[in-house]
Each structure stands twice: as structure tokens, then as C-alpha cells.
Design a protein around this motif. Structure first.
Motif, PDB file in Angstrom:
ATOM      1  N   TYR A 383     -15.424 -14.384  29.404  1.00  0.00           N
ATOM      2  CA  TYR A 383     -16.823 -13.993  29.601  1.00  0.00           C
ATOM      3  C   TYR A 383     -17.694 -14.128  28.358  1.00  0.00           C
ATOM      4  CZ  TYR A 383     -14.433 -11.849  33.539  1.00  0.00           C
ATOM      5  OH  TYR A 383     -13.647 -11.641  34.643  1.00  0.00           O
ATOM      6  N   ARG A 387     -20.887 -10.457  26.165  1.00  0.00           N
ATOM      7  CA  ARG A 387     -20.609  -9.627  27.328  1.00  0.00           C
ATOM      8  C   ARG A 387     -19.486  -8.627  27.036  1.00  0.00           C
ATOM      9  NH1 ARG A 387     -21.151 -13.218  32.892  1.00  0.00           N
ATOM     10  NH2 ARG A 387     -23.322 -13.881  32.565  1.00  0.00           N
ATOM     11  N   PHE A 410     -20.027  -7.825  33.061  1.00  0.00           N
ATOM     12  CA  PHE A 410     -19.384  -9.066  33.483  1.00  0.00           C
ATOM     13  C   PHE A 410     -19.845  -9.551  34.850  1.00  0.00           C
ATOM     14  CE2 PHE A 410     -15.774  -6.957  31.016  1.00  0.00           C
ATOM     15  CZ  PHE A 410     -16.113  -7.591  29.824  1.00  0.00           C
TER      16      PHE A 410
END
Length: 429
Positions: A383, A387, A410
Motif C-alpha cells: 500500500y 498509507r 488502506f
């Protein structure tokens, strides 16, 4: 709130009524402290009954405040003589050490509260004094009449004697079990200092020979750790403890396997303490430990997480990830810890490890750190770092539960992230 450098005369508050890692091979070792929710909080106790009449008590309180106001203004203004002026010879050395230490630690603000104790007379006043302080350019919050809120606090019982038409301090006594943030490293011993661009390192006289070595490691670590915060500390502070001070600073750390810890100063910065004798002979161990502990400073402060033990896998996981950089999890000792766990307990079922207890064995502890280390690596790989850091902030600082934090950071339920990272870890171990 912008940093405020006003003197304490503008801020008088009157009458105030983690565990360490045990990896199977060489790795970083740390403990993270938070205020104990069950710790006595004298600042919010019922008022102490005084024998003085109200008018006399109020007058004595104002006279003590006047002494403190002069001292605090002198401290912030760099006037050592003014700081020591209302101090008797009985405690002058301790007060001199406090002054010099705080100036070297870049004290920027100090506030106080006063409560007159019942044994006070016209010639000898006993007062419980709470002093809040901010260091190294930290944003200083408004005064709070609690030990565990606002700026970090010192709590003392002071004795003032009237001499030559003025009061001087003749005794300073710690309040037993009064404050989880005492004794600080700087309030009893005059320290030696080394200062870099991003870090201050301090220790007692016997640690002077180690200051520059630790400073070099910490300045290098800061270039890595700073990248994991949008607002890193203006200064990281690291204290080097010898065997004696290790047993006393912040209550003392007695577990033989702990060599370093990070402690939050309420919501206003944090300190790092290292058991120097266990680290300075290994450049790698020193570098890993310093970088790990500094990672806590950027990922955990300020924190409003009411039950951090539930999130210890993430707390230590993100610190391990940052601490071992530029190495990847699968190229560190974490790999051997997880292999040993798999061999003994079977396949990994979740990246969330249960809370540790006093009965947790070495492998359980090291597996928690290693699982968290790999889990953070997975979330960054899948991710991206921004994040991941958003997720970490939501959980560790804001106190959000894992699922809402995962959905916000996410865009996926946590169970989806968990399942994907278990697979990711298994493939790499």
C-alpha cells in the motif's frame, strides 16, 4: 498551538487540588513506557487540610509563588545567579545542577502550581510544588492540574525559611510514588552533553567518553527516522545510563535483557534512555537500538491510545522496520525468529500477536517483534509508506481500532489486509 516562550508569570496555576525484545540473534532491544493509568495522581487528590487561616494561607501561597516566579524567569532568561538567589546553601548544588542541565536541554517554558501544606508557619513554609516544563522547542500545551496531562511535571515538597525579610528554599524532597516521570535523568546529577544538528546526548560524568560515539550514531539515525514523520521532533534526546542511574531514572529498569527504552513525556515530546555498557562495544547493536528507539519518538507521540498493549505488535513492528533500515525484514534476524516460531508452533494465522504477559517466553516475545516487523514491511510493499504511516497514526496515536483504521488508510477491511500479509510473510520466511 505555536510554541510559546512567555514566562511563567503569564501562566501561574494556583492551588492544584514495554516490554523488551529477546531475539534469538543480535537485534535491537527496547521498552516503551506510557503513563500508568492506575498510578496515584497527587495533583488531583483532595486538598490538604491546613492549620493556617484562609487569609494567611493565601498570603503564604502568594509569597511562595513570588519566589518561584523569580526563579523560573531567571531560568528561562539564562540567569544562573537569579535562579540561585532564593536558594539556601543546603540545596544549592542540586539547584545548580538542575539549572545547568535544563539550559543544556534547551528549556523553553516552565509553569507551576503551589499548595501550602498544613505544617507551615510564618517562619517556615512547607509547600507542594508542581512544575511543568517543555524542552528542545517542543510545542508546550496550556497548564493542566494533573501529573499525566499537559506538559511533563515535576512534583516536590519544598521547605522555605524566612531569612532577611525573604524566603529561601532550604529543603527539596521528592514526593514518594507521586509521579511516573520522576526521577528524570537531569534533576539530581549535573550531566555532560554532546549536541548535534538533530540530537542531544547526555549522561553522568562517567559516560562523557561515550557521548560522541552515541551522538554520531543518533545523527545518522535521524536522517532515516525523520522520513517517517511529517513533523519530527525538533530535537531527539538520548540519555546514557550507567549501572547506577539505570536503576533510578524514570523508576529504574531492572530486567536484565532490556538495554534501551523510550518514554513519552505526556503529549510533549519524549526521552530515550540507553544502558550504555551493553551497547557501546558493538557498533551494529548501538545503531540498531538507537534507530529503533528514535522510531518510537516519531510514531507514538502524541498518543491517545488507551490500551497500547493490544497494539504492541504494531508499536514494535514499525520501530523494528525503521530500526533495521535499509535492511528488509527477510534479511534481518526477524527471519530466524519467525522460522523458529513456525517450527515450534506451525503456520502463522494472523499478523496480530496476543498481548505479552509475565509468563511469555523468549520465543513468544521475539516472534511478536518479528511478526510486526514483517507486517509493516508487507503493508508498505502493498500500500505504500504514506498509507502505512496513516494507519500507524490512527492506531497508535489516535487510538482507533484496527478495522476502521485499515478502512480509512488502506480502503480495505483489516481482515483483508491481515490475510494478505500472512501470505506475504509466509512466502518470505
Amino acid at each position: 498551538m505555536e510554541d510559546d516562550h512567555r514566562s511563567t508569570s503569564d501562566w501561574v496555576a494556583r492551588g492544584f487540588g514495554a516490554v523488551g525484545v529477546l531475539l534469538l540473534a543480535v537485534s535491537s532491544v527496547s521498552v516503551v513506557f506510557w503513563p500508568r493509568s492506575d498510578h496515584p495522581k497527587p495533583a488531583t487528590a483532595a486538598p490538604i487540610v491546613t492549620a493556617a487561616v484562609p487569609d494567611q494561607q493565601t498570603r503564604l501561597e502568594r509569597e511562595v509563588q513570588s519566589v518561584l516566579r523569580v526563579q523560573i524567569d531567571a531560568l528561562l532568561g539564562g540567569d544562573e545567579a537569579g535562579w540561585l538567589a532564593p536558594v539556601g546553601p543546603e540545596v544549592r548544588n542540586r539547584y545548580r545542577s538542575i539549572y545547568r542541565n535544563l539550559r543544556n536541554l534547551e528549556v523553553s517554558r516552565a509553569d507551576y502550581g503551589v499548595e501550602i501544606l498544613g505544617r507551615s508557619t510564618e517562619t517556615e513554609v512547607s509547600a507542594r510544588v508542581m512544575i511543568g516544563y517543555c524542552l528542545s522547542g517542543a510545542t508546550c500545551p496550556a497548564w493542566e492540574n494533573r501529573i499525566d496531562q499537559g506538559a511533563p511535571k515535576l512534583l516536590y515538597d519544598l521547605t522555605f525559611e524566612r531569612r532577611d525579610n525573604g524566603y529561601v528554599v532550604t529543603k527539596i524532597a521528592d514526593v514518594e510514588d507521586g509521579n511516573h516521570l520522576q526521577p528524570t535523568p537531569w534533576e539530581r546529577t549535573e550531566l555532560r552533553f554532546a549536541r548535534g544538528e538533530r540530537v542531544i546526548v547526555a549522561g553522568p560524568r562517567g559516560q562523557a567518553k561515550n557521548l560522541r560515539k552515541v551522538l554520531a550514531a543518533a545523527e545518522k539515525a535521524a536522517t532515516v527516522v525523520d522520513r517517517f514523520s511529517t513533523e519530527p521532533p525538533k530535537r531527539y534526546r538520548i540519555y546514557l545510563a550507567d549501572d547506577k542511574t539505570w536503576k533510578t531514572w524514570y523508576g529504574g529498569q531492572l530486567s536484565k535483557w532490556v538495554v534501551g527504552y523510550h518514554i513519552a513525556l505526556n503529549q510533549t515530546g519524549s526521552d530515550i534512555v540507553l544502558k550504555t555498557g551493553e551497547l557501546v562495544d558493538s557498533n551494529r547493536q548501538l545503531a540498531l537500538t538507537v534507530q529503533h528507539e528514535m522510531a518510537h519518538a516519531v510514531t507514538m507521540v502524541p498518543s491517545y491510545n488507551q490500551d497500547p498493549n493490544e497494539d504492541l505488535w504494531l508499536i514494535e513492528g514499525v520501530a523494528e522496520y525503521i530500526g533495521f533500515l535499509p535492511g528488509k525484514p527477510q534479511n534481518t534476524e526477524s527471519r530466524y525468529s519467525l522460522r523458529s516460531w513456525f517450527d515450534e508452533h506451525g503456520a502463522l494465522k494472523s499478523i496480530v500477536r496476543p498481548e505479552l504477559t509475565d509468563e511469555s517466553d523468549d520465543l513468544t516475545v521475539s516472534a511478536l517483534y518479528a511478526t510486526g516487523h514483517y507486517a509493516v514491511g508487507c503493508m508498505i510493499d502493498r500500500y505504500g509508506q504514506p498509507r502505512l504511516l496513516d494507519f500507524v497514526k490512527r492506531v497508535l496515536q489516535d487510538g482507533e481500532d484496527l478495522d476502521p483504521a485499515s478502512r480509512a488508510a488502506f480502503g480495505k477491511p483489516f481482515k483483508t489486509v491481515d490475510r494478505a500479509c500472512v501470505s506475504w510473510i509466509t512466502q518470505r520466511v
